[in-house]
Design a protein around this motif. Sequence first.
Motif, PDB file in Angstrom:
ATOM      1  N   TYR A 194      -6.762  -0.284   2.570  1.00  0.00           N
ATOM      2  CA  TYR A 194      -6.229   0.016   1.235  1.00  0.00           C
ATOM      3  C   TYR A 194      -5.302   1.234   1.272  1.00  0.00           C
ATOM      4  N   ALA A 216       3.428   0.914   0.541  1.00  0.00           N
ATOM      5  CA  ALA A 216       4.156   0.599  -0.691  1.00  0.00           C
ATOM      6  C   ALA A 216       4.982   1.794  -1.153  1.00  0.00           C
ATOM      7  N   SER A 217       4.402   2.987  -1.056  1.00  0.00           N
ATOM      8  CA  SER A 217       5.131   4.193  -1.458  1.00  0.00           C
ATOM      9  C   SER A 217       6.331   4.444  -0.553  1.00  0.00           C
ATOM     10  N   ARG A 244      -2.003   0.370   2.935  1.00  0.00           N
ATOM     11  CA  ARG A 244      -1.120  -0.442   2.097  1.00  0.00           C
ATOM     12  C   ARG A 244      -0.506   0.383   0.957  1.00  0.00           C
ATOM     13  N   ARG A 245      -1.287   1.294   0.393  1.00  0.00           N
ATOM     14  CA  ARG A 245      -0.736   2.143  -0.673  1.00  0.00           C
ATOM     15  C   ARG A 245       0.367   3.044  -0.133  1.00  0.00           C
ATOM     16  N   HIS A 246       0.153   3.639   1.024  1.00  0.00           N
ATOM     17  CA  HIS A 246       1.185   4.474   1.624  1.00  0.00           C
ATOM     18  C   HIS A 246       2.399   3.637   2.033  1.00  0.00           C
TER      19      HIS A 246
END
Length: 346
Positions: free
Chosen positions: A144, A151-152, A147-149
């Motif tokens: 998770y 996306a950023s 994936r967040r990093h």
Amino acid sequence: MSAEEAPPPLDVPAEVAEAMGAFLLGEAPGLTQHEVAERAGVPIEVATTLWHQLGFPHHSDDDRAFAASDVEALRLASDLVQMGILPPDQQAALVRTWGRSYARLAEWQASLLAGLAAEAGDPAAHLTELASDVLPRVEALQTYVWRRHLASAAQHLLEDSTALTSAESELSVCFIDIVGYTAQSRRLDGAELVAWVDGFEQDTTTLVVDHGGQVIKTIGDEVLFTVADPAAAVEIALALTTRGDDEDDPFPAVRAGIAHGAVVRRLGDVFGSTVNAASRLTSAARPGSVLVDAGVHAALTAAGDEAHEDAPEEDPEARWRWRRLRRISAKGFRNLEAWRVRAREM
């Protein structure tokens, strides 16, 4: 827990350690490195080079230290090379970065599990049980976070049109350095020093992220971050030095140096003259002060019209006060222009 209260060394039977390894790998290791390379359809020279770059321990040809997961990983790596995701000129550096990052993370996680098992009183009985309960959750959380990093990072790249076509970006680079770290480290025991540094890193990271910046790395008593807006870099640095000057605030005394200009970004790190200038400014800064280069000063003063003068005191709209310093002579720079910036008192 203080350094004196650290748990005793674990006394774990060999069979328990083997069971733990089998659990983590998905099965007990039973393949040699040649068998892994053959099943993956990859030359053994390529496989051993990859394992070395990842930082895995060396094994002889007869060691049955590999499992089916190693075969699949080698196939995936080969696929990425063929797809051009791991081009030959970048493969070694990228794989080394993966290896170093996960090695540090794994060492911390293993130490955490070992400590919990030791506190339970029977490490051998609890270690595998803890791993089976904890690690699937940690693995899901790691995915998770990644994936967040991702996306950023993708959003930043798409918003910066030059980032897709050039290795250079226009950024402000800042070093935040703890003042008196060596003396303080001698006064604190191990656990206290870790807590003190962790607090510094946590508070600094929070402020950087809140201002749209990115922490590039922490280097013991120093944090390196970047941000696109030089005004944000100054705001962050001034906020941190102000906290450090407050005797009632546990945040350590710090100093900062900021430079703005072209920066080369590679594998999560930054390079170039701008980074070097920020480092030299930090070394020259007095405790509690923030020094900036000509790039920052020009960007934040009337389109650079005052690049060679102090900001006029009568300007009520000025957010900061500037004081030009003598040029700094440092490694790589003969005459580095420098200004001290302070918040204007309201």
